[in-house]
Write an enzyme that holds these catalytic residues in place. Sequence first.
Site, PDB file in Angstrom:
ATOM      1  N   THR A   7      43.129  47.160  45.533  1.00 29.43           N
ATOM      2  CA  THR A   7      41.912  46.420  45.201  1.00 29.43           C
ATOM      3  C   THR A   7      41.119  46.145  46.465  1.00 29.43           C
ATOM      4  OG1 THR A   7      41.033  44.336  44.296  1.00 29.43           O
ATOM      5  CG2 THR A   7      43.178  44.202  45.316  1.00 29.43           C
ATOM      6  N   ASN A   9      39.431  43.421  46.539  1.00 28.87           N
ATOM      7  CA  ASN A   9      39.136  41.997  46.354  1.00 28.87           C
ATOM      8  C   ASN A   9      40.320  41.108  46.768  1.00 28.87           C
ATOM      9  OD1 ASN A   9      38.710  39.458  45.178  1.00 28.87           O
ATOM     10  ND2 ASN A   9      37.388  40.331  43.600  1.00 28.87           N
ATOM     11  N   PRO A  10      40.259  40.474  47.968  1.00 27.46           N
ATOM     12  CA  PRO A  10      41.396  39.662  48.418  1.00 27.46           C
ATOM     13  C   PRO A  10      41.662  38.454  47.529  1.00 27.46           C
ATOM     14  CG  PRO A  10      39.542  39.522  49.992  1.00 27.46           C
ATOM     15  CD  PRO A  10      39.153  40.512  48.922  1.00 27.46           C
ATOM     16  N   GLY A  11      40.642  37.976  46.814  1.00 23.34           N
ATOM     17  CA  GLY A  11      40.832  36.848  45.882  1.00 23.34           C
ATOM     18  C   GLY A  11      41.821  37.206  44.786  1.00 23.34           C
ATOM     19  N   LYS A  12      41.761  38.440  44.312  1.00 24.86           N
ATOM     20  CA  LYS A  12      42.693  38.890  43.285  1.00 24.86           C
ATOM     21  C   LYS A  12      44.120  38.937  43.836  1.00 24.86           C
ATOM     22  CE  LYS A  12      39.650  42.046  40.667  1.00 24.86           C
ATOM     23  NZ  LYS A  12      39.536  43.449  40.200  1.00 24.86           N
ATOM     24  N   GLU A  33      35.866  54.305  39.694  1.00 28.37           N
ATOM     25  CA  GLU A  33      35.912  53.689  38.363  1.00 28.37           C
ATOM     26  C   GLU A  33      35.060  54.490  37.398  1.00 28.37           C
ATOM     27  OE1 GLU A  33      35.028  49.512  37.880  1.00 28.37           O
ATOM     28  OE2 GLU A  33      36.372  48.974  39.529  1.00 28.37           O
ATOM     29  N   ASP A  62      41.322  45.179  36.396  1.00 23.16           N
ATOM     30  CA  ASP A  62      39.909  45.308  36.075  1.00 23.16           C
ATOM     31  C   ASP A  62      39.526  44.129  35.205  1.00 23.16           C
ATOM     32  OD1 ASP A  62      37.822  47.342  36.750  1.00 23.16           O
ATOM     33  OD2 ASP A  62      37.361  46.940  34.648  1.00 23.16           O
ATOM     34  N   GLY A 180      33.561  35.623  42.946  1.00 19.84           N
ATOM     35  CA  GLY A 180      32.790  36.217  41.853  1.00 19.84           C
ATOM     36  C   GLY A 180      32.067  35.171  41.007  1.00 19.84           C
ATOM     37  N   HIS A 205      42.448  34.533  32.776  1.00 24.61           N
ATOM     38  CA  HIS A 205      42.690  35.878  32.246  1.00 24.61           C
ATOM     39  C   HIS A 205      43.691  36.620  33.133  1.00 24.61           C
ATOM     40  CE1 HIS A 205      39.670  35.817  35.301  1.00 24.61           C
ATOM     41  NE2 HIS A 205      39.576  37.121  35.383  1.00 24.61           N
TER      42      HIS A 205
HETATM   43  P1  ITT Z   1      38.420  45.906  42.628  1.00 23.24           P
HETATM   44  O1  ITT Z   1      38.426  46.584  43.964  1.00 23.24           O
HETATM   45  O2  ITT Z   1      39.779  45.371  42.248  1.00 23.24           O
HETATM   46  O3  ITT Z   1      37.782  46.710  41.511  1.00 23.24           O
HETATM   47  P2  ITT Z   1      36.183  44.096  42.131  1.00 23.24           P
HETATM   48  O4  ITT Z   1      35.822  42.772  42.746  1.00 23.24           O
HETATM   49  O5  ITT Z   1      35.154  45.192  42.103  1.00 23.24           O
HETATM   50  O6  ITT Z   1      37.530  44.570  42.849  1.00 23.24           O
HETATM   51  P3  ITT Z   1      36.282  44.084  39.167  1.00 23.24           P
HETATM   52  O7  ITT Z   1      35.518  45.349  39.052  1.00 23.24           O
HETATM   53  O8  ITT Z   1      37.501  43.917  38.330  1.00 23.24           O
HETATM   54  O9  ITT Z   1      36.733  43.804  40.685  1.00 23.24           O
HETATM   55  O10 ITT Z   1      35.402  42.812  38.907  1.00 23.24           O
HETATM   56  C1  ITT Z   1      34.182  42.842  38.231  1.00 23.24           C
HETATM   57  C2  ITT Z   1      33.359  41.663  38.660  1.00 23.24           C
HETATM   58  O11 ITT Z   1      33.895  40.489  38.052  1.00 23.24           O
HETATM   59  C3  ITT Z   1      33.322  41.424  40.163  1.00 23.24           C
HETATM   60  O12 ITT Z   1      32.012  41.019  40.508  1.00 23.24           O
HETATM   61  C4  ITT Z   1      34.305  40.286  40.370  1.00 23.24           C
HETATM   62  O13 ITT Z   1      33.925  39.464  41.463  1.00 23.24           O
HETATM   63  C5  ITT Z   1      34.204  39.542  39.053  1.00 23.24           C
HETATM   64  N1  ITT Z   1      35.483  38.928  38.733  1.00 23.24           N
HETATM   65  C6  ITT Z   1      36.653  39.567  38.444  1.00 23.24           C
HETATM   66  N2  ITT Z   1      37.636  38.672  38.259  1.00 23.24           N
HETATM   67  C7  ITT Z   1      37.088  37.454  38.436  1.00 23.24           C
HETATM   68  C8  ITT Z   1      37.595  36.145  38.437  1.00 23.24           C
HETATM   69  O14 ITT Z   1      38.862  35.890  38.214  1.00 23.24           O
HETATM   70  N3  ITT Z   1      36.748  35.132  38.676  1.00 23.24           N
HETATM   71  C9  ITT Z   1      35.448  35.367  38.920  1.00 23.24           C
HETATM   72  N4  ITT Z   1      34.889  36.568  38.972  1.00 23.24           N
HETATM   73  C10 ITT Z   1      35.698  37.608  38.732  1.00 23.24           C
END
Ligand code: ITT
Length: 224
Positions: A7, A9-12, A33, A62, A180, A205
């Site tokens: 990913t 996204n470090p938050g994940k 994607e 995702d 996000g 989620h």
């Molecule tokens: P990946 O590299 O894992 O794909 P990403 O940030 O692009 O990272 P996603 O496509 O899954 O991840 O996320 C779609 C959008 O939804 C993206 O703008 C995220 O910041 C947001 N998002 C995903 N999970 C979230 C959460 O738990 N809280 C707030 N926003 C979230």
Amino acid sequence: MTVTFVTTNPGKVNEAREYLAEPVEQLDFDTPEIQHADLGAIAAHKARAAYEHTDEPVFVDDAGLFVDAFDGFPGPYSSYVHDTVGVERVWRLTSEEDDRAASFRGVVAYCDGEDFEATPEPVDRDDRRGQDLSADERAAATTDEQVRTDEGDGEAPPVKLFYGVVPGEIVAPRGDGGFGYDPIFEYDDRTFAEMDPDEKNAVSHRGRALAKFADWLAERDTTE
Ligand code: ITT
């Protein structure tokens, strides 16, 4: 066994580390994607691409924000809308609606090239591309399942999917935590950005999907 979370996204990653007993390493790789109305199909494709890139046990995530008044938009397009429209304007658009209900939906997808013999009641969708699922099949694909696709050169490795959903409401931005859309997503009187990571995980989620993933990994480790 170390599992690699692919990913950007470090938050994940912080959220996943709270849940999994296994050490989680982040691989900051922007997995290609596909565009699809169904998060499961996107996640399965992403997991397989990540596995092919690393040749190690990997999982991806995702997720998207689904606003009821907009029939689920931005949903699978959440990333694009986040980077273009932005969170503040998503709030402003939604504030013009009477119904501000929304949900976060997420899918964790795992792939390690194995056949998942230990999966309880796997649904084997042999030789079927995620993109070709009918509307009925997509609607049914809201439970955890195993997806196998044939990408042309022989059999593609199976992917195990874990779904999570949390209902909430879109509000004016509040809070400094999370990432996000967290500042505009309210659950039980607080936005996700006002919660600690463990508080968010307990209801989110991603937390729900990760809990199922953790149980499955643990069961698999003991039965192998
Ligand atoms: P990946 O590299 O894992 O794909 P990403 O940030 O692009 O990272 P996603 O496509 O899954 O991840 O996320 C779609 C959008 O939804 C993206 O703008 C995220 O910041 C947001 N998002 C995903 N999970 C979230 C959460 O738990 N809280 C707030 N926003 C979230």
